[in-house]
Enzyme design. Structure first.
Site, PDB file in Angstrom:
ATOM      1  N   ARG C  57       0.810  -1.222   0.000  1.00  0.00           N
ATOM      2  CA  ARG C  57       0.000   0.000   0.000  1.00  0.00           C
ATOM      3  C   ARG C  57       0.843   1.270   0.000  1.00  0.00           C
ATOM      4  NH1 ARG C  57      -4.190  -1.390   3.918  1.00  0.00           N
ATOM      5  NH2 ARG C  57      -3.469  -3.403   3.187  1.00  0.00           N
ATOM      6  N   THR C  58       1.964   1.266   0.699  1.00  0.00           N
ATOM      7  CA  THR C  58       2.824   2.458   0.656  1.00  0.00           C
ATOM      8  C   THR C  58       3.346   2.669  -0.766  1.00  0.00           C
ATOM      9  OG1 THR C  58       3.478   2.104   2.951  1.00  0.00           O
ATOM     10  CG2 THR C  58       4.872   3.537   1.644  1.00  0.00           C
ATOM     11  N   LYS C  86      24.789  -8.244  -3.956  1.00  0.00           N
ATOM     12  CA  LYS C  86      26.077  -8.677  -4.520  1.00  0.00           C
ATOM     13  C   LYS C  86      27.234  -7.841  -3.988  1.00  0.00           C
ATOM     14  CE  LYS C  86      23.848  -9.991  -8.838  1.00  0.00           C
ATOM     15  NZ  LYS C  86      23.490  -9.341 -10.102  1.00  0.00           N
ATOM     16  N   ARG C 107      12.139   2.439   0.389  1.00  0.00           N
ATOM     17  CA  ARG C 107      11.888   1.706   1.626  1.00  0.00           C
ATOM     18  C   ARG C 107      12.953   0.634   1.756  1.00  0.00           C
ATOM     19  NH1 ARG C 107       6.786   0.975   4.257  1.00  0.00           N
ATOM     20  NH2 ARG C 107       6.824  -0.678   5.806  1.00  0.00           N
ATOM     21  N   HIS C 135       9.064   6.645   9.140  1.00  0.00           N
ATOM     22  CA  HIS C 135       8.146   6.456   8.019  1.00  0.00           C
ATOM     23  C   HIS C 135       7.340   7.742   7.953  1.00  0.00           C
ATOM     24  CE1 HIS C 135       5.587   4.755   5.123  1.00  0.00           C
ATOM     25  NE2 HIS C 135       4.881   3.917   5.839  1.00  0.00           N
TER      26      HIS C 135
END
Lengths: 338, 338, 338
Positions: C57-58, C86, C107, C135
């Site tokens: 949803r974000t 990597k 995120r 957030h």
């Protein structure tokens, strides 16, 4: 070659004039990539981005390049859930998916798969990497970067270039392709620096020599990067060696840092790398202390990738002359991006 | 039915007139799908594409259809990391996600889930497949293909159609839906060709007979495809059988290839398949030697899927009459796509 | 703060006036989010959406917000196949990826990673959540919702707010950030309702008290939600407790349903939750029987998230005053979305 409507599967399709066409168009894309202007020349066009093997930066670079020309992107990532995994032939996949877009970029772990796909596709296909085989846009962006960096230092041509290729020259698709492209130019001096186990395939070395270029092979780095225009480093993967000790030995031996650069290199030597560079302890082929070195061109390579991919789309979809006509000034904050 | 603002969850929503409306609009979408023109009628609209179960071609087909009308697409693929997996109800998911888009297409492994989602959604929802239950756009594109193929052979109507359905008729959602749609027409002859274990559910057979259509059931293929307009093949999955031997027996028995086609079929018999077809040894329900047969319609089915999905979006968002008004000629290379 | 070209990494960047600027712009985004009008002010701009940790949803909310301003979105989801896995440094990732877009939302599971990324990025970066740290857009949408809900009940200001925070106050990033934002206002009364094991960190409680706000701590819910404007519920994860029995005890004790609401709460008390709420037996912190309660604001929170994110993009890319100039009426069906 004729670009309009063509697939781009291999660098062997290109003659020198073709490459120069691509680079000329790439130069014209700069104002768009740097957000001085915006164009919507491909508004309504769809890029089918089929990454059956993941590769974030190649995928996003192609996608952004297409967006920057005004087009939309429909993406597919991964393999496990694809119809191919359920026994569908590449022929069928290509027939179907090419009905959904105007041009396709495809990456696939298997050599030759993109060419097989392209044969059945109804729209142009760009090879975004097919296993150990080809990754033409990477080779083009490398050469384009070499050209721009030389220009920055006042040289107008790739002819006469002195370049060192360092690291895994046996499995590195990138350096193989770059060598093949360089053969289109004159009088190149190539220093191939690698452990014995990871030498450039003899066939490529012979081709270069037969074409009149000078090739030097060595397993030590320092002296060999003393008189080059470009030091092109690549990643050595530890699993290529019999033991961890041996791997560490070689990975350690080809580390380039600012101290080595200052001591050995000419002042204008440009440092390149196909990225990602491994910044972990034990690998670290290009030290972070090079980050402020103005000749570290690795991020300009990535930026140039967008330009080269925009150029390929514009040429293949035959809109080069309309890009500017469909443009306007950017009206949002763009800062000092470059 | 009233299309504007409606969900499309099941083919049972449609009467014959509704289907003909969709097909009429689909016909009008041809210049856009074939890139003779481009429209931006849905510029600014967002499709929420929620594939809780992966399905590359359905997802890309819906996404491209929406892009071709000028809209943007926001996608969600997979299930594991979704809020549903953390105990969120479909009600909550629908309330939230429907705030992010103008229309939603949803696929979900669980029967009835899309209808449950739609009930809580604040925007129209299209069912992109809910488990073994429904996949209405697939059924519509199949019927649309039948209609277009018949037209190509000079017939104006689906009434009187003779069709053979071949393979797994028990679990094949596609063939169930197609039968239900065909019942809206008159005087259909359906040959159901399957192993005993994979017969069409009796309920559907009875409904068709009760509606006055002729239904023939058989477990051999050749004679039954001798007098049909359409031979619709489907995949037989080996895990449906007790033993590998039995599976191979049946899968082998329903393979259609050019030799069988030439020997048994009428010259205009059209070959269809919901795709993907399994081209591996042992499956191979439609042989690759059919690829040059002009009556192999399987890729036209996929192309028609884009048209039908464009039509559904245009009808549901009520822009049918504005599509052409918002259009212009394409200005990039489109080649001979079809 | 100066928004143009800035990163948004932490709510600690904001003073009260900044927040009010964001909310003013968010208010002006309503006609676009509700599809009364459509704007293309960011046509040609690209959002790089980098979700190294999934959050449907974000991600979709940010992407839709950018689309609603006319821009394109290029997404990356997941971590396993990324160059970071990597051994690439965040510095390199940021240098490269910031060449592909005009603004980035990121995120990442690791605290501080987004700030590290932002430092190397050549374009503004919005923190979409970095582990247990920050957030900021969630905190802003919560506060914006509080403000709008109070307005709906005739109050013009957040000053004097009485709020109960319920559930996991120890690990809940959301409630920590909300407390910090509330400290920018005057005369707040906060009831902290949690099991002993999951109490709000003492440091935050002390800061609030030092700033002159009233803080009440309790481990029972009912009486404490009797005189509040907002009851903000959060999820209690069972793995936080020693035994299943203890978890069930607490999760059961903080369930809010319509009967409890009617009996204990003032008539205008607004119910909030950061979502997803866990609707499974045993969790069910907000019962489904609240769904028809007009003061259940949880879905308005999600809607407000789009507005707040549009505002952040418009401010950072400095197009606030151009949004309306680049707008037109919507020409497709939008129904009664809100």
């Amino acid at each position: 070659m004729k670009f309009t409507g063509s697939h781009v599967l291999s660098i062997s399709q290109f003659e020198r004039a073709d490459i120069e066409s691509i680079f000329e168009v790439a130069d014209r894309m700069v104002p768009y990539a740097q957000r001085q202007r915006v164009t919507n020349v491909l508004e309504g066009a769809i890029l089918g981005s089929m990454f059956f093997e993941p590769s974030t930066r190649t995928r996003v670079s192609f996608g952004s390049a297409f967006n920057l020309l005004g087009g939309d992107v429909r993406e597919t990532i991964g393999f496990a859930s694809s119809a191919i995994a359920k026994g569908e032939s590449l022929y069928d996949t290509a027939r179907v998916l090419s009905g959904y877009s105007d041009v396709i970029v495809m990456r696939h772990p298997q050599e030759g798969s993109v060419a097989e796909f392209a044969e059945a596709s109804r729209v142009p296909v760009l090879n975004g990497g097919d296993g150990s085989n080809e990754h033409p846009s990477q080779a083009l962006l490398d050469l384009y970067t070499i050209k721009k960096e030389l220009q920055h230092h006042g040289r107008n041509d790739v002819d006469g270039l002195r370049i060192a290729l360092i690291g895994d020259l046996k499995f590195g698709r990138t350096v193989h392709s770059l060598c093949k492209l360089l053969m289109l130019y004159n009088n190149i001096t190539v220093s191939l620096i690698s452990p014995e186990e990871l030498k450039m395939p003899a066939e490529i070395v012979e081709q270069m020599r037969a074409a009149g270029h000078e090739v030097i092979e060595s397993d030590v780095m320092e002296e060999r990067i003393a008189h080059v225009d470009i030091a092109y480093s690549t990643r050595i993967q530890e699993e290529r060696f019999a033991s961890q000790e041996e791997a560490d030995l070689y990975r350690g031996r080809y580390r380039l840092n600012q101290a080595i650069y200052t001591r050995f290199c000419e002042p204008n030597t440009v440092i390149m790398h196909p990225l990602p560079r491994d910044s972990r302890e034990g690998a670290n082929e290009l030290d972070n202390d090079l980050n402020d070195n103005p000749n570290l061109a690795i991020f300009r390579q990535a930026d140039n990738g967008v330009l080269v991919r925009m150029a390929m789309f514009a040429l293949i979809l035959d809109v080069v002359d309309q890009v500017d006509k469909c443009s306007r000034d950017v009206n949002w904050y763009t800062g000092s991006r470059f």
